[in-house]
Write an enzyme that holds these catalytic residues in place. Structure first.
Site, PDB file in Angstrom:
ATOM      1  N   ASP A  46       0.836  -1.206   0.000  1.00 12.25           N
ATOM      2  CA  ASP A  46       0.000   0.000   0.000  1.00 12.25           C
ATOM      3  C   ASP A  46       0.873   1.260   0.000  1.00 12.25           C
ATOM      4  O   ASP A  46       0.369   2.375  -0.129  1.00 12.25           O
ATOM      5  CB  ASP A  46      -1.027   0.001   1.150  1.00 12.25           C
ATOM      6  CG  ASP A  46      -0.398  -0.106   2.526  1.00 12.25           C
ATOM      7  OD1 ASP A  46       0.843  -0.153   2.634  1.00 12.25           O
ATOM      8  OD2 ASP A  46      -1.161  -0.142   3.519  1.00 12.25           O
ATOM      9  N   SER A  47       2.207   1.082   0.070  1.00 15.75           N
ATOM     10  CA  SER A  47       3.132   2.200  -0.152  1.00 15.75           C
ATOM     11  C   SER A  47       2.909   2.795  -1.538  1.00 15.75           C
ATOM     12  O   SER A  47       3.370   3.901  -1.817  1.00 15.75           O
ATOM     13  CB  SER A  47       4.587   1.728  -0.007  1.00 15.75           C
ATOM     14  OG  SER A  47       4.816   0.562  -0.782  1.00 15.75           O
ATOM     15  N   ASP A  85      -0.904  -6.256  -0.462  1.00 12.85           N
ATOM     16  CA  ASP A  85      -1.235  -5.632   0.818  1.00 12.85           C
ATOM     17  C   ASP A  85      -2.742  -5.472   0.944  1.00 12.85           C
ATOM     18  O   ASP A  85      -3.410  -5.077  -0.023  1.00 12.85           O
ATOM     19  CB  ASP A  85      -0.600  -4.240   0.885  1.00 12.85           C
ATOM     20  CG  ASP A  85       0.401  -4.122   2.007  1.00 12.85           C
ATOM     21  OD1 ASP A  85       0.394  -4.967   2.924  1.00 12.85           O
ATOM     22  OD2 ASP A  85       1.213  -3.170   1.959  1.00 12.85           O
ATOM     23  N   LYS A 115      -0.989  -9.591   2.771  1.00 16.57           N
ATOM     24  CA  LYS A 115      -0.324  -9.115   3.989  1.00 16.57           C
ATOM     25  C   LYS A 115      -1.263  -8.168   4.720  1.00 16.57           C
ATOM     26  O   LYS A 115      -1.933  -7.346   4.092  1.00 16.57           O
ATOM     27  CB  LYS A 115       0.984  -8.393   3.645  1.00 16.57           C
ATOM     28  CG  LYS A 115       1.670  -7.771   4.863  1.00 16.57           C
ATOM     29  CD  LYS A 115       3.061  -7.302   4.555  1.00 16.57           C
ATOM     30  CE  LYS A 115       3.149  -5.950   3.911  1.00 16.57           C
ATOM     31  NZ  LYS A 115       2.538  -4.834   4.658  1.00 16.57           N
ATOM     32  N   GLU A 117      -1.617  -5.765   8.576  1.00 17.89           N
ATOM     33  CA  GLU A 117      -0.888  -5.206   9.714  1.00 17.89           C
ATOM     34  C   GLU A 117      -1.625  -5.501  11.018  1.00 17.89           C
ATOM     35  O   GLU A 117      -2.854  -5.464  11.058  1.00 17.89           O
ATOM     36  CB  GLU A 117      -0.753  -3.681   9.548  1.00 17.89           C
ATOM     37  CG  GLU A 117      -0.013  -3.287   8.285  1.00 17.89           C
ATOM     38  CD  GLU A 117       0.132  -1.772   8.124  1.00 17.89           C
ATOM     39  OE1 GLU A 117      -0.255  -1.008   9.048  1.00 17.89           O
ATOM     40  OE2 GLU A 117       0.640  -1.352   7.070  1.00 17.89           O
ATOM     41  N   GLU A 184       8.768  -4.114  10.984  1.00 18.44           N
ATOM     42  CA  GLU A 184       9.132  -2.779  10.485  1.00 18.44           C
ATOM     43  C   GLU A 184       9.437  -1.835  11.648  1.00 18.44           C
ATOM     44  O   GLU A 184       8.685  -1.779  12.630  1.00 18.44           O
ATOM     45  CB  GLU A 184       7.966  -2.211   9.649  1.00 18.44           C
ATOM     46  CG  GLU A 184       8.239  -0.797   9.150  1.00 18.44           C
ATOM     47  CD  GLU A 184       7.349  -0.348   8.001  1.00 18.44           C
ATOM     48  OE1 GLU A 184       6.488  -1.140   7.561  1.00 18.44           O
ATOM     49  OE2 GLU A 184       7.525   0.804   7.549  1.00 18.44           O
TER      50      GLU A 184
HETATM   51  O1  KIV Z   1       3.472  -1.107   1.684  1.00 20.17           O
HETATM   52  C1  KIV Z   1       4.637  -1.490   1.761  1.00 20.17           C
HETATM   53  O2  KIV Z   1       5.454  -1.224   0.873  1.00 20.17           O
HETATM   54  C2  KIV Z   1       5.032  -2.276   2.920  1.00 20.17           C
HETATM   55  C3  KIV Z   1       6.483  -2.585   3.080  1.00 20.17           C
HETATM   56  C4  KIV Z   1       7.250  -1.378   3.317  1.00 20.17           C
HETATM   57  C5  KIV Z   1       6.726  -3.637   4.080  1.00 20.17           C
HETATM   58  O3  KIV Z   1       4.204  -2.655   3.690  1.00 20.17           O
END
Ligand code: KIV
Length: 279
Positions: A46-47, A85, A115, A117, A184
């Site tokens: 989600d970055s 994500d 993934k 959180e 992280e």
């Molecule tokens: O969204 C992302 O890029 C991440 C990584 C930095 C682990 O969650």
């Protein structure tokens, strides 16, 4: 030609003590290059909200945006395992939401795992997604979706109580069925302790050298950024500067009438050349 990486490959790598290399990607060509360079796992993170879509943080990212970019990455047919994500509010409200949204990432996006959180309170969510046959990666420590709860991007687990809680969270995520955990923004000593306390791999970002593997945001490590990079990023290239130099040269040459030259132009007489030009 290497074999397709699956969740089992990743577990075997931890058992063998082989480091696991991960990077983010958000589009077809980048995923191809990243994959052909030998990365084991590609995260459609989600970055993308920050490095592709220009948001301030990851919170506005939607399911549709992750699916759109995940489809592009999946079209590269990477040997690397593709992780998508779960964006903010796609799994927090209910277990049912979480399973449906994880399912969309696999079914529509082409992801091979997801993934999310958070620690112990997400155990029911993780269990339900794993029961739906979708492999899950956990994410602990400085979890960016909790930005407002943390009051900023602060290193987590610095005192012994919060460190102990993170060790317990990692154990809970392993029991719930995660096949890996991203750590992280935590002290390296704590990341080492967690890595030694679980049998699934830990993937560090700002968590020191003792994790089972590492992950970085691909734009950061290639030097394409518009804000100062965190201490944990190593810049392996300065592609932002290289792009700026290339585009400035193009601007200059067009303005000065130096581009296109005859070598970039079609000739009515030169049929053979036209045919080989490709377009
Ligand atoms: O969204 C992302 O890029 C991440 C990584 C930095 C682990 O969650």
């Amino acid at each position: 030609m290497r074999d397709k990486v699956t969740k089992n490959t990743i577990l075997d790598m931890k058992a063998r003590g082989e480091k696991i290399v991960s990077l983010t990607s958000y589009d077809y060509l980048c995923a191809k290059i990243v994959d052909e360079s030998g990365v084991d796992m590609i995260l459609v993170g989600d970055s993308l909200g920050m490095v592709v879509l220009g948001f301030e943080n990851t919170l506005p990212v939607t399911m549709e945006e992750i699916i759109h970019h995940c489809k592009a990455v999946a079209r590269a047919r990477p040997k690397a395992l593709v992780i998508a994500d779960m964006p903010f509010m796609s799994y927090q409200a209910s277990v049912e939401d979480a399973v449906r949204n994880a399912g969309r990432l696999v079914k529509e996006g082409g992801a091979e795992s997801v993934k999310l959180e958070g620690g112990q309170r997400y155990v029911p969510v993780i269990e339900a997604i794993v029961h739906a046959s979708i492999p899950v990666v956990g994410h602990l420590g400085l979890t960016p979706q909790s930005l407002h709860q943390f009051g900023g991007y602060r290193v987590q687990g610095k005192d012994s109580r919060s460190a102990d809680l993170l060790v317990e969270d990692a154990a809970a995520l392993e029991r719930a069925g995660c096949f890996a955990i991203v750590l992280e923004g935590i002290p390296w000593q704590l990341a080492k302790r967690i890595t030694e306390s679980v049998s699934i791999p830990t993937i560090g970002i700002g968590a020191g050298p003792h994790c089972s593997g590492q992950i970085l945001v691909v734009h950061d490590m290639l030097g394409i950024h518009d804000r100062p990079l965190p201490r944990f990023v190593k810049k392996y290239a300065d592609l932002g500067l290289a792009m700026q130099n290339a585009v400035s040269a193009y601007v200059r040459e067009v303005k000065e009438g130096r581009f296109p030259g005859m070598e970039h132009s079609y000739d009515a007489e030169g049929r053979k050349k036209d045919r080989t030009a490709g377009k």
